[in-house]
Each structure stands twice: as structure tokens, then as C-alpha cells.
Motif scaffolding. Structure first.
Motif, short mmCIF file in Angstrom:
data_model
loop_
_atom_site.label_atom_id
_atom_site.label_comp_id
_atom_site.label_asym_id
_atom_site.label_seq_id
_atom_site.Cartn_x
_atom_site.Cartn_y
_atom_site.Cartn_z
N ILE A 31 -9.79 -3.70 1.71
CA ILE A 31 -8.95 -2.78 2.51
C ILE A 31 -7.79 -2.34 1.62
O ILE A 31 -7.18 -3.17 0.94
N THR A 32 -7.50 -1.06 1.61
CA THR A 32 -6.34 -0.56 0.86
C THR A 32 -5.61 0.43 1.77
O THR A 32 -6.02 0.62 2.92
N GLY A 33 -4.59 1.11 1.22
CA GLY A 33 -3.97 2.17 1.99
C GLY A 33 -4.89 3.37 2.07
O GLY A 33 -5.14 3.92 3.14
N ALA A 34 -5.39 3.80 0.91
CA ALA A 34 -6.32 4.93 0.84
C ALA A 34 -7.18 4.73 -0.41
O ALA A 34 -7.60 3.61 -0.68
N SER A 35 -7.40 5.81 -1.18
CA SER A 35 -8.16 5.65 -2.43
C SER A 35 -7.28 4.90 -3.42
O SER A 35 -6.08 4.74 -3.21
#
Ligand code: 0RQ
Length: 496
Positions: free
Chosen positions: A59-63
Motif C-alpha cells: 500500500i502506498t499513497g499513489a504511484s
């Protein structure tokens, strides 16, 4: 106060075992964890070579950048991934079924983590520019989902990145809303308003160690604007200037959200070049190079976002004039930068890029030919659904003309006709507001479709046999089917 333990990347990676869920900092490659994910990828390769399984949920913020999504994908170490990605190796694994990917509106990720919808987060790996023994950390070039990931994770590893030439204290405004039924209004009424703290406060007992890093963000430059992207940009500027003249946009203008990518960069450049558009503010999720250029000229007064996604040269220029820029930039959690409540309150004009659009204004932002995942919905849904005016841009053709981006019916739906108000291509502008489906189709065919595809789309429209929406299910995907058969939506190409 206990001193925080220093760890090598390999020691840090040893906290992560097969089957765990790991949250990493990063929103675009800005502020992404870099040295620990590389060490995890190396460990995964070693495990695979010894015949043992190793895959984690990511899981990240976005790319993110190559050191995170690229390295882990090449090591086949990603069991599942959310909420957005743009790495070619990871994209391939997703599209061949090696990695499960679920796409999500970026504003919803932090609350979904808190609600427990994504299960337990075992470890968070967060890049910081400063860390104190009492658990206060100053983030780097993005905030993204880091405050929430670090708070819900059982253990936290800090990547302390000392490559930033300036103290980044004050660049961030960290705020997490309470959860229902106790949530209160988010008291942000201006782009430059502050509602939180300059730092993320962590429980120091959860920090298992600090890994040293000096790796810069892995952000590539943009392709220079070409004739098509420049024309799209000019059309957006023309449209917004005419809205101002008609009084539908107030004379002091409204804050702009603009997506990522080459087209978004060119659109911002064109807004800067248009003399009728006054100096404006941005309330967006990503600050790209063009924002910094326009800020230097005072065409952009202030930019609030969740990441500073700048090419290395432009980041250096920003740091070289940091006194000037730090009063004009603010990074917030993605839950706030993309928050529907704030977007409506501030009256944001959203400008995002589509992969394909249909004759009624439904937009596909994510899938090629209905099934190949490109990047994900990102923040486009957060902004489009809640904008003062929602605009989609795209070139009228893709792949050298073999694809018309305007089709009878989208092969995947991300933004429905109810949320999409204006479509702009290099051909022109289709203002869809207060138009019924037939008038929408007419405006799109006349103003936005490439001339080579106008006859086909007109035929489709005219074959309509009555009803409210000019849709013919039997032939709705004929152009897609033609592409799958002949690699060209115009059918078999006869060599000249
Ligand atoms: O392929 O790279 O092989 O040349 O898609 O297209 O025209 O360069 O445009 O870089 O702005 O990206 C929608 C993907 C557009 C992006 C998308 C091919 C085209 C090219 C890229 P090549 P362009 P951009 C906030 C907003 C969703 C998330 C979002 C995106 C490549 O803007 O991911 O909006 N948006 N976030 O040739 C087949 C079609 C095609 C097509 C384009 N119809 N069929 N291929 N391409 N149309 C930001 C965040 O959320 C972080």
C-alpha cells in the motif's frame, strides 16, 4: 528518551516476512521509500532462489518510483497492490495476473485503512527528512497516506533522507479527521489555510529503527509539448477565459486541480500563457514542473497539494530559491488534498486526462480496450465528482491514429456522464452542461472527434432507433472489436 536504533537496509528488510502487508510512503515517486524496498526485493529474490515463497501486500499513497514498485515487481514480490501505480513492470504483472490490484479513489485510502477495510498493516516504511526520539517526523516531498499508514501500522521503519538541501519544516500541514460518527467539518476555507501540524507524531515505541538514505526522488522529466498537447492546452485556456467573460467563473478566478502527465503539464503551461486568465491558485494533488515555472512568474500565487513531483533540475531551482517558494507551497495528506468537502467548498476547477470518452460523456481513465490496467483512477474521481467545473482532456486519437479516443460506448467506466461537464481535445471543446444525451453526442462529434473518425461516429449516432440515449447495444463496441481484429479502429489499412 530512548535513542532510535540505526538499521542497515538489510536489517530493516528482515522485519518484513512473507504474507505481510506493508505500507510505504510515496505519492508519485516524490517522497517514496527507496532503500528499504530495494533490500526487500533482494531478499525476495534470495528466497525465491532458495525455493521459498515471498510476496507481500503493498500500500502506498499513489504511484512510486523504480526502487519501490519497479524493484519489487521485478522480484515478483507483490501479492497485491493498491491504490494507484504507473510502473511498467508492475503494470505487466497486474495484467498477466501475477499481482492483484484493486483501484481506489485516493482520498478514500486513509479512511479505509482506519476503518479496517484493508486488514492489518504490519509494517510502514516512511521516508522522513528529520526524526526525533519522541516520534516526531518531518516528511519529505510528499505526504500522501504516510500519517495514517504510520499510525495504523504495528511497526514503523524510517528512511531518513538527508539529500534535501533545505529543512522542510513548515512545508507540510498534517491533519487526520476523526471517524464517523464523531467526524467534524474540516475547517479549511482557503487554499493556503493551515489546520494541522508541521510534523507527523508517531508512537516512538513503534519505531523499530532508522535507515540512512541519500537517494533523490526518481522523477523523470516531461516530454516537450507537441502540437496536439499545445492545442489541447490552448483550448482549455480559451474555454476558461470565456467562462470568466460570461461571469460563470468569478473574476478573481477559482483554484485549479490538474492531473499528472504530459497533457496536464501542457495545459498548465497554456493557462499561464493566456493573458485573460488572472494569477490563480492551485488546490491539487500533484505539483509538477510547470507549477514552479508559473509561480516564478507570479501567475500561480499558491499551490496546495500532496506531493512535490518535480524533476531533479526543477527541485534544485526550488531549493535554490526556497525562501520565495516555501511561502507559496503546502503539502497535505491525500485525504485532505483530495477531500470532496473541501473541493466543493473551494470551487475547484478540475482538469484530468481520459483514455477514452463516449458520445455521452462517460469517461474511462484506467483501462485499455476494457481490460488492460494502465495506472488507476488516482484522484481524478475525487476531483471530477465534486468540482465547480469538471473538464476532461485527451488527444482525439491515440497510437498514430489507429485508435479514436472517442467511441460509441466506453469499454470501462470511471467517471459517469453525470460528473463530466466539459470535454476538450485538440479538435475543440464540447460543453456538455445542460445537454441531453443526443445533444451531447452531437457536440462531441462536431467539436471533439478527429475528422477521420467523424463519419463512423456519425453513422453510429444516426443508426439510433428511438429512446432517450442514442445507444445501439449491438454495435456499441464495434470500433473496439475492429481494433482487436485489425489493430486499427478504421478497419484493415490498405497500403498507399
Ligand atoms: O501511450 O506511453 O505508449 O505513448 O496512454 O497517454 O496521451 O501521453 O497522456 O501521460 O497524460 O496519460 C489517462 C493514462 C493519460 C493518465 C492517462 C496511451 C497513449 C500513451 C499515455 P505511450 P498520453 P498522459 C491525478 C489525476 C488516471 C489518473 C488521473 C492517468 C499513454 O492521465 O493515469 O487522472 N489518469 N489522475 O498512447 C490505448 C487509448 C489510449 C491509449 C491514450 N484510448 N487506447 N492507449 N493511450 N489513450 C493524478 C494522480 O492521481 C496521481
Amino acid at each position: 528518551m530512548k535513542k532510535l536504533k540505526e538499521l542497515t537496509p538489510e536489517e530493516a528488510a528482515s522485519y518484513i516476512t512473507n504474507g505481510m502487508t506493508v505500507g510505504f510512503s510515496g505519492f508519485t515517486p516524490a517522497g517514496a521509500a527507496k532503500v528499504v524496498p530495494k533490500a526487500i526485493a533482494k531478499f525476495a529474490n534470495d528466497e525465491h532462489n532458495s525455493g521459498r515463497p515471498f510476496k507481500i501486500g503493498v500500500i502506498t499513497g499513489a504511484s512510486t518510483g523504480d526502487s519501490l514498485d519497479g524493484e519489487l515487481a521485478r522480484a515478483d514480490a507483490v501479492a497485491w497492490r493498491t491504490p494507484y501505480q504507473s510502473d511498467k513492470f508492475l503494470r505487466k504483472n497486474i495484467n498477466i495476473g501475477k499481482t492483484k490490484f484493486f483501484d481506489m479513489h485516493l482520498s478514500q485510502l486513509p479512511q479505509n485503512l482506519r476503518y479496517g477495510f484493508l486488514g492489518k498493516v504490519d509494517v510502514a516504511v516512511i521516508e522522513a527528512s528529520e526524526v526525533q526520539a519522541d516520534g516526531k517526523i518531518i516528511l519529505t516531498t510528499s505526504v500522501g497516506a504516510s500519517p495514517t499508514l504510520a499510525r495504523v501500522a504495528e511497526k514503523v521503519i524510517i528512511e531518513l533522507n538527508t539529500s534535501h538541501q533545505e529543512s522542510l519544516y513548515g512545508l507540510h500541514d498534517i491533519y487526520e479527521p476523526l471517524d464517523p460518527p464523531h467526524r467534524r467539518p474540516i475547517n479549511l476555507c482557503r487554499c493556503d489555510g493551515r489546520i494541522g501540524t508541521e510534523y507527523v507524531q508517531l508512537d516512538p515505541n513503534k519505531i523499530v529503527g532508522v535507515v540512512a538514505s541519500r537517494q533523490p526522488d526518481e522523477i523523470g522529466g516531461f516530454r516537450d509539448s507537441d502540437e496536439t498537447t499545445m492545442k489541447i492546452g490552448e483550448n482549455v485556456a480559451t474555454f476558461l477565459a470565456s467562462e470568466m467573460r460570461s461571469g460563470r467563473i468569478p473574476s478573481e478566478f477559482l483554484p485549479i486541480q490538474s492531473g499528472v502527465g504530459n497533457i496536464a503539464n501542457a495545459v498548465l503551461g497554456a493557462l499561464g500563457d493566456n493573458d485573460e486568465i488572472p494569477s490563480f491558485e492551485m488546490y491539487s494533488e500533484v505539483i509538477q514542473d510547470s507549477v514552479i515555472s508559473l509561480m516564478k512568474e507570479d501567475k500561480i500565487k499558491f499551490a496546495s497539494a500532496t506531493s512535490l513531483t518535480l524533476s531533479p533540475e526543477v527541485l534544485k531551482q526550488t531549493y535554490d530559491n526556497y525562501e520565495y517558494f516555501k511561502r507559496r507551497l503546502l503539502l497535505r495528506p491525500q485525504e485532505i488534498s483530495n477531500n470532496p468537502e473541501i473541493i466543493r467548498r473551494l470551487g475547484i476547477i478540475s482538469i484530468n486526462t481520459a483514455i477514452e470518452v463516449d458520445l455521452f460523456g462517460n469517461v474511462n481513465s484506467t483501462h485499455v480496450m476494457g481490460k488492460e490496467m494502465m495506472n488507476g483512477i488516482g484522484g481524478s474521481g475525487d476531483f471530477t465528482r465534486n468540482a465547480y467545473i469538471s473538464i476532461f482532456t485527451c488527444p482525439s486519437i491515440a497510437k498514430g491514429g489507429a485508435i479514436s479516443t472517442i467511441v460509441p460506448f466506453v469499454s470501462h467506466l470511471d467517471h459517469s456522464e453525470h460528473s463530466v461537464q466539459v470535454l476538450i481535445t485538440e479538435q475543440g471543446i464540447a460543453d456538455l452542461r445542460s445537454k441531453d444525451p443526443q445533444d451531447r453526442a452531437t457536440a462531441i462529434i462536431n467539436n471533439c472527434v478527429h475528422p477521420e473518425y467523424r463519419p463512423q461516429l456519425l453513422d453510429y449516432f444516426q443508426s439510433f432507433k428511438g429512446g432517450h440515449t442514442p445507444q445501439t447495444l449491438k454495435t456499441a463496441f464495434q470500433m473496439h472489436e475492429r481494433f482487436l481484429e485489425f489493430k486499427d479502429m478504421r478497419g484493415p489499412q490498405v497500403p498507399a
